[in-house]
Design a protein around this motif. Structure first.
Motif, PDB file in Angstrom:
ATOM      1  N   ASP A  13     -30.588  -9.830 -11.287  1.00  0.00           N
ATOM      2  CA  ASP A  13     -29.885 -10.441 -12.486  1.00  0.00           C
ATOM      3  C   ASP A  13     -28.221 -10.353 -12.551  1.00  0.00           C
ATOM      4  O   ASP A  13     -27.709 -11.446 -12.788  1.00  0.00           O
ATOM      5  N   ARG A  38     -24.611 -12.869 -20.316  1.00  0.00           N
ATOM      6  CA  ARG A  38     -25.660 -13.314 -19.321  1.00  0.00           C
ATOM      7  C   ARG A  38     -26.696 -12.243 -19.418  1.00  0.00           C
ATOM      8  O   ARG A  38     -27.947 -12.574 -19.607  1.00  0.00           O
ATOM      9  N   GLU A  41     -28.481 -11.715 -22.656  1.00  0.00           N
ATOM     10  CA  GLU A  41     -29.395 -12.763 -22.796  1.00  0.00           C
ATOM     11  C   GLU A  41     -30.708 -12.436 -22.173  1.00  0.00           C
ATOM     12  O   GLU A  41     -31.833 -12.981 -22.522  1.00  0.00           O
ATOM     13  N   GLU A  42     -30.880 -11.546 -21.156  1.00  0.00           N
ATOM     14  CA  GLU A  42     -31.885 -11.541 -20.281  1.00  0.00           C
ATOM     15  C   GLU A  42     -32.781 -10.014 -20.840  1.00  0.00           C
ATOM     16  O   GLU A  42     -33.744  -9.652 -20.382  1.00  0.00           O
ATOM     17  N   LYS A  76     -39.428  -6.734 -22.306  1.00  0.00           N
ATOM     18  CA  LYS A  76     -40.197  -7.100 -21.138  1.00  0.00           C
ATOM     19  C   LYS A  76     -41.156  -6.040 -20.722  1.00  0.00           C
ATOM     20  O   LYS A  76     -41.104  -4.988 -20.490  1.00  0.00           O
TER      21      LYS A  76
END
Length: 206
Positions: A13, A38, A41-42, A76
């Motif tokens: 990532d 970024r 955001e993950e 996740k």
């Protein structure tokens, strides 16, 4: 030894984020913050981490910034081998911190082995900094050059391992995203992706 699947996913990532934001590389601060956004955001618990230290008899005063990732990816449902709360260090310009004047052929190989973008557990970074810093000082001495204050052992270690704080402006996520464009600049990231690295470096990645 178990594969650190969290580190592998994080490195992947980071590579994607760095490639997408590559047009901002000329500004280290903007580049780091764009990559942090970024990664957030993950789902990563990520922020800019700032270290600072006072001058002592052996170390000049200074400060440094890198990206700090803690624990597991939120939201996740995947199993990883990392320990919850463990710190991972992401440094988007790692090799520049070890550049020296007139490097010897041996040290040139060390520089080639180091990742431009480092993604690693904090304990691995400590070992790599120790070994690479020692080789940098050896290169300078072999060339008859004086080791400058910013290449001394204590100063190099202070960059990543002095008292640190997570910067509020990047930890909260209450800022607008940075939009960047440009050609992808995919580099070898960390010690688990890309072509093989020097054996001593691979050892410290375990």
């Amino acid at each position: 030894m178990a594969v650190d699947s969290f580190l592998i996913r994080l490195a992947t990532d980071v590579a994607k984020a760095a490639a997408d934001m590559s047009s901002l590389r000329s500004s280290r601060s903007e580049f780091q913050r764009a990559v942090v956004f970024r990664l957030r955001e993950e789902g990563y618990d990520v922020a800019i981490c700032q270290t600072s230290w006072l001058a002592t008899q052996d170390v000049a005063a200074g400060n440094y910034e890198y990206i700090d990732v803690v624990g597991m990816v939120h939201g996740k449902a995947t199993t990883t081998s990392c320990t919850p709360g463990e710190r991972y260090i992401v440094d988007l310009g790692f090799t520049t911190d070890f550049a020296v004047a007139r490097p010897t052929a041996a040290y040139a190989l060390v520089l080639e082995a180091l990742p431009r973008v480092l993604v690693a557990r904090a304990n691995v970074v400590r070992k790599v900094v120790k070994v690479a810093g020692k080789e940098a000082r050896r290169s300078l001495k072999d060339q008859g050059l004086t080791v400058p204050p910013w290449r001394k052992k204590q100063f190099m270690a202070a960059k990543w391992f002095s008292p640190h704080r997570r910067m509020a402006d990047t930890a909260t996520g209450h800022h607008a995203p940075v939009v960047a464009s440009g050609n992808a600049m995919r580099r070898t990231v960390g010690f688990v992706l890309g072509p093989p690295v020097q054996p001593w470096l691979r050892y410290y990645a375990l």
